[in-house]
Write a protein that holds these residues in place. Structure first.
Motif, PDB file in Angstrom:
ATOM      1  N   GLU A 326      10.357 -28.861   7.107  1.00  0.00           N
ATOM      2  CA  GLU A 326       9.704 -28.095   8.175  1.00  0.00           C
ATOM      3  C   GLU A 326       8.546 -27.278   7.627  1.00  0.00           C
ATOM      4  O   GLU A 326       7.490 -27.154   8.265  1.00  0.00           O
ATOM      5  N   LEU A 327       8.755 -26.738   6.409  1.00  0.00           N
ATOM      6  CA  LEU A 327       7.676 -25.979   5.773  1.00  0.00           C
ATOM      7  C   LEU A 327       6.497 -26.890   5.450  1.00  0.00           C
ATOM      8  O   LEU A 327       5.328 -26.514   5.645  1.00  0.00           O
ATOM      9  N   GLN A 328       6.813 -28.104   4.999  1.00  0.00           N
ATOM     10  CA  GLN A 328       5.762 -29.064   4.679  1.00  0.00           C
ATOM     11  C   GLN A 328       4.944 -29.405   5.926  1.00  0.00           C
ATOM     12  O   GLN A 328       3.706 -29.509   5.874  1.00  0.00           O
ATOM     13  N   GLN A 329       5.620 -29.580   7.044  1.00  0.00           N
ATOM     14  CA  GLN A 329       4.941 -29.880   8.300  1.00  0.00           C
ATOM     15  C   GLN A 329       4.053 -28.713   8.723  1.00  0.00           C
ATOM     16  O   GLN A 329       2.919 -28.908   9.194  1.00  0.00           O
ATOM     17  N   ALA A 330       4.580 -27.476   8.553  1.00  0.00           N
ATOM     18  CA  ALA A 330       3.801 -26.293   8.928  1.00  0.00           C
ATOM     19  C   ALA A 330       2.555 -26.173   8.058  1.00  0.00           C
ATOM     20  O   ALA A 330       1.458 -25.850   8.554  1.00  0.00           O
ATOM     21  N   ILE A 331       2.706 -26.447   6.779  1.00  0.00           N
ATOM     22  CA  ILE A 331       1.559 -26.391   5.864  1.00  0.00           C
ATOM     23  C   ILE A 331       0.535 -27.456   6.242  1.00  0.00           C
ATOM     24  O   ILE A 331      -0.679 -27.224   6.242  1.00  0.00           O
ATOM     25  N   GLY A 332       1.046 -28.662   6.596  1.00  0.00           N
ATOM     26  CA  GLY A 332       0.143 -29.740   7.016  1.00  0.00           C
ATOM     27  C   GLY A 332      -0.648 -29.349   8.250  1.00  0.00           C
ATOM     28  O   GLY A 332      -1.858 -29.606   8.349  1.00  0.00           O
ATOM     29  N   SER A 333       0.042 -28.733   9.219  1.00  0.00           N
ATOM     30  CA  SER A 333      -0.640 -28.286  10.445  1.00  0.00           C
ATOM     31  C   SER A 333      -1.689 -27.238  10.129  1.00  0.00           C
ATOM     32  O   SER A 333      -2.783 -27.238  10.714  1.00  0.00           O
ATOM     33  N   CYS A 334      -1.366 -26.355   9.206  1.00  0.00           N
ATOM     34  CA  CYS A 334      -2.296 -25.289   8.808  1.00  0.00           C
ATOM     35  C   CYS A 334      -3.538 -25.899   8.155  1.00  0.00           C
ATOM     36  O   CYS A 334      -4.673 -25.504   8.461  1.00  0.00           O
ATOM     37  N   ILE A 335      -3.316 -26.845   7.273  1.00  0.00           N
ATOM     38  CA  ILE A 335      -4.448 -27.488   6.582  1.00  0.00           C
ATOM     39  C   ILE A 335      -5.325 -28.215   7.598  1.00  0.00           C
ATOM     40  O   ILE A 335      -6.569 -28.137   7.548  1.00  0.00           O
ATOM     41  N   ALA A 337      -5.714 -27.552  10.766  1.00  0.00           N
ATOM     42  CA  ALA A 337      -6.432 -26.594  11.596  1.00  0.00           C
ATOM     43  C   ALA A 337      -7.637 -26.046  10.852  1.00  0.00           C
ATOM     44  O   ALA A 337      -8.739 -25.898  11.415  1.00  0.00           O
ATOM     45  N   LEU A 338      -7.477 -25.736   9.560  1.00  0.00           N
ATOM     46  CA  LEU A 338      -8.574 -25.198   8.772  1.00  0.00           C
ATOM     47  C   LEU A 338      -9.681 -26.238   8.596  1.00  0.00           C
ATOM     48  O   LEU A 338     -10.875 -25.938   8.697  1.00  0.00           O
ATOM     49  N   GLY A 340     -10.249 -28.716  10.578  1.00  0.00           N
ATOM     50  CA  GLY A 340     -10.887 -28.911  11.892  1.00  0.00           C
ATOM     51  C   GLY A 340     -11.892 -27.819  12.189  1.00  0.00           C
ATOM     52  O   GLY A 340     -12.957 -28.053  12.760  1.00  0.00           O
ATOM     53  N   ALA A 341     -11.539 -26.568  11.802  1.00  0.00           N
ATOM     54  CA  ALA A 341     -12.470 -25.445  12.021  1.00  0.00           C
ATOM     55  C   ALA A 341     -13.738 -25.626  11.204  1.00  0.00           C
ATOM     56  O   ALA A 341     -14.824 -25.316  11.675  1.00  0.00           O
ATOM     57  N   ARG A 342     -13.599 -26.130   9.987  1.00  0.00           N
ATOM     58  CA  ARG A 342     -14.759 -26.324   9.134  1.00  0.00           C
ATOM     59  C   ARG A 342     -15.652 -27.416   9.698  1.00  0.00           C
ATOM     60  O   ARG A 342     -16.885 -27.347   9.635  1.00  0.00           O
ATOM     61  N   ALA A 343     -15.027 -28.484  10.283  1.00  0.00           N
ATOM     62  CA  ALA A 343     -15.792 -29.587  10.823  1.00  0.00           C
ATOM     63  C   ALA A 343     -16.625 -29.160  12.025  1.00  0.00           C
ATOM     64  O   ALA A 343     -17.701 -29.732  12.296  1.00  0.00           O
ATOM     65  N   THR A 344     -16.177 -28.175  12.767  1.00  0.00           N
ATOM     66  CA  THR A 344     -16.892 -27.735  13.967  1.00  0.00           C
ATOM     67  C   THR A 344     -18.027 -26.772  13.645  1.00  0.00           C
ATOM     68  O   THR A 344     -18.818 -26.439  14.522  1.00  0.00           O
ATOM     69  N   ASP A 345     -18.055 -26.222  12.406  1.00  0.00           N
ATOM     70  CA  ASP A 345     -19.098 -25.253  12.033  1.00  0.00           C
ATOM     71  C   ASP A 345     -20.481 -25.950  11.938  1.00  0.00           C
ATOM     72  O   ASP A 345     -20.580 -27.065  11.498  1.00  0.00           O
TER      73      ASP A 345
END
Length: 345
Positions: A326-335, A337-338, A340-345
């Protein structure tokens, strides 16, 4: 039959009372001598009647301190206190030395107030402890005899502290002065505090108030604030003014007045203003979120790095693997999201 009384006889009787007896007159003279000279009068009696050390009975008509004490009906120790007081005064040139005095001889004596400078009524004053107490008393501008009397009767001191708030405050101030140079006493008092629930709670409360006042003072004096995420930035002008206002109110409190409520109000007010200041500044708000994210990430990394799996077979359980997945999945989601945010800049 009426007897006439001569008015002159009545007047004479009223104006001319009977003369005092010799005993009364002697008491009055001796009282006058003591009123003028205090202990010097008795010191002279000892000085002119007790032979100095080193002189034998054949060399002088004077007697030993022990013999004089027996004649006086008191202790030789008491006689020697007068003897030593006279000796100190003679060294200072105030009175003649013992060798210059003969039994029954009279001399001009110093003022009564000066006697207390040389006479110590307790033998403990001659000890190292007594000397220290006497010196401290003189530094405080009081008679050494008073301080020595208190030191020799700790039960009386305890009673005064228990019964009288002003005495208790004086004792507290003295202890605070002493512990600055007495590490052992510091440790003993600290132990007493932590072993006494009421004191421990009081210290915790005062410590909390002091920290909150320190928080207000730091903003008022430095002009900087620390954000919830730990950033140190310049305080807005209105926030600093509010800190200065609260600090002036705290500084105006009387010494014995409880500052806890005032400190809490000031602290809570400024904490709220700091949060509002962060939210009102878009750039600062972003920095705050970035700082908070990095702080959490560093803590999580440190915790994970401290995990060891060398002996995993000894404590392995299925739910451990499940939590890590579950922690691995949460870390994957976090990565994701980050990125994705960089791609939109």
């Amino acid at each position: 039959m009426t007897v006439a009384i001569d008015p002159s006889e009545t007047s004479a009787a009223a104006v001319s009372p009977a003369p005092p007896s010799d005993l009364v007159a002697r008491d009055a003279r001796e009282f006058g001598v003591y009123a003028r000279t205090g202990g010097w009068a008795f010191g002279l009696m000892v000085a002119r009647s007790v032979r100095p050390g080193g002189q034998s009975a054949q060399e002088t008509p004077k007697v030993s301190a022990k013999e004089f004490a027996e004649l006086a009906g008191c202790s030789a120790e008491r006689v020697m206190r007068y003897y030593k007081a006279w000796d100190r005064a003679a060294d200072d040139g105030l009175v003649p030395h013992f060798e210059e005095l003969a039994p029954g001889e009279g001399v001009e004596l110093p003022d009564a107030d000066v006697w207390l400078t040389y006479y110590v009524s307790r033998s403990s004053a001659s000890s190292e402890r007594g000397t220290a107490i006497a010196e401290a008393a003189e530094a405080e501008g009081i008679r050494p005899t008073k301080a020595l009397e208190v030191a020799e009767n700790p039960t009386a001191l305890r009673a005064a502290i228990l019964a009288d708030p002003s005495t208790a405050r004086a004792a507290r101030a003295a202890l605070l002065d002493r512990i600055k140079e007495d590490p052992e006493l510091q440790t003993e008092l600290a132990r007493d505090v932590v072993r006494t629930d009421d004191l421990k709670k009081a210290v915790a409360s005062e410590s909390r108030s002091a920290d909150r006042i320190g928080y207000v003072r730091q903003i008022a004096e430095s002009g900087q604030i620390k954000t919830p995420a730990g950033q140190t930035v310049d305080a807005p002008a209105d926030l600093r003014q509010e800190a200065e206002r609260h600090l002036s109110l705290l500084d105006e409190l009387d010494e014995g007045e409880d500052s806890g409520e005032w400190a809490t109000e000031a602290y809570d007010t400024l904490k709220t203003l700091v949060v509002e200041a962060v939210e009102a500044d878009p750039e600062l708000r972003v920095q705050e979120r970035r700082t908070k994210f990095y702080s959490g990430l560093q803590k999580a990394t440190k915790v994970f790095e401290e995990l060891t799996f060398d002996d995993a077979q000894d404590f392995y359980e299925d739910d451990m693997v499940q939590q890590l997945e579950e922690l691995q999945q949460a870390i994957g989601s976090c990565i994701a999201a980050l990125r994705g945010a960089r791609a939109t800049d």
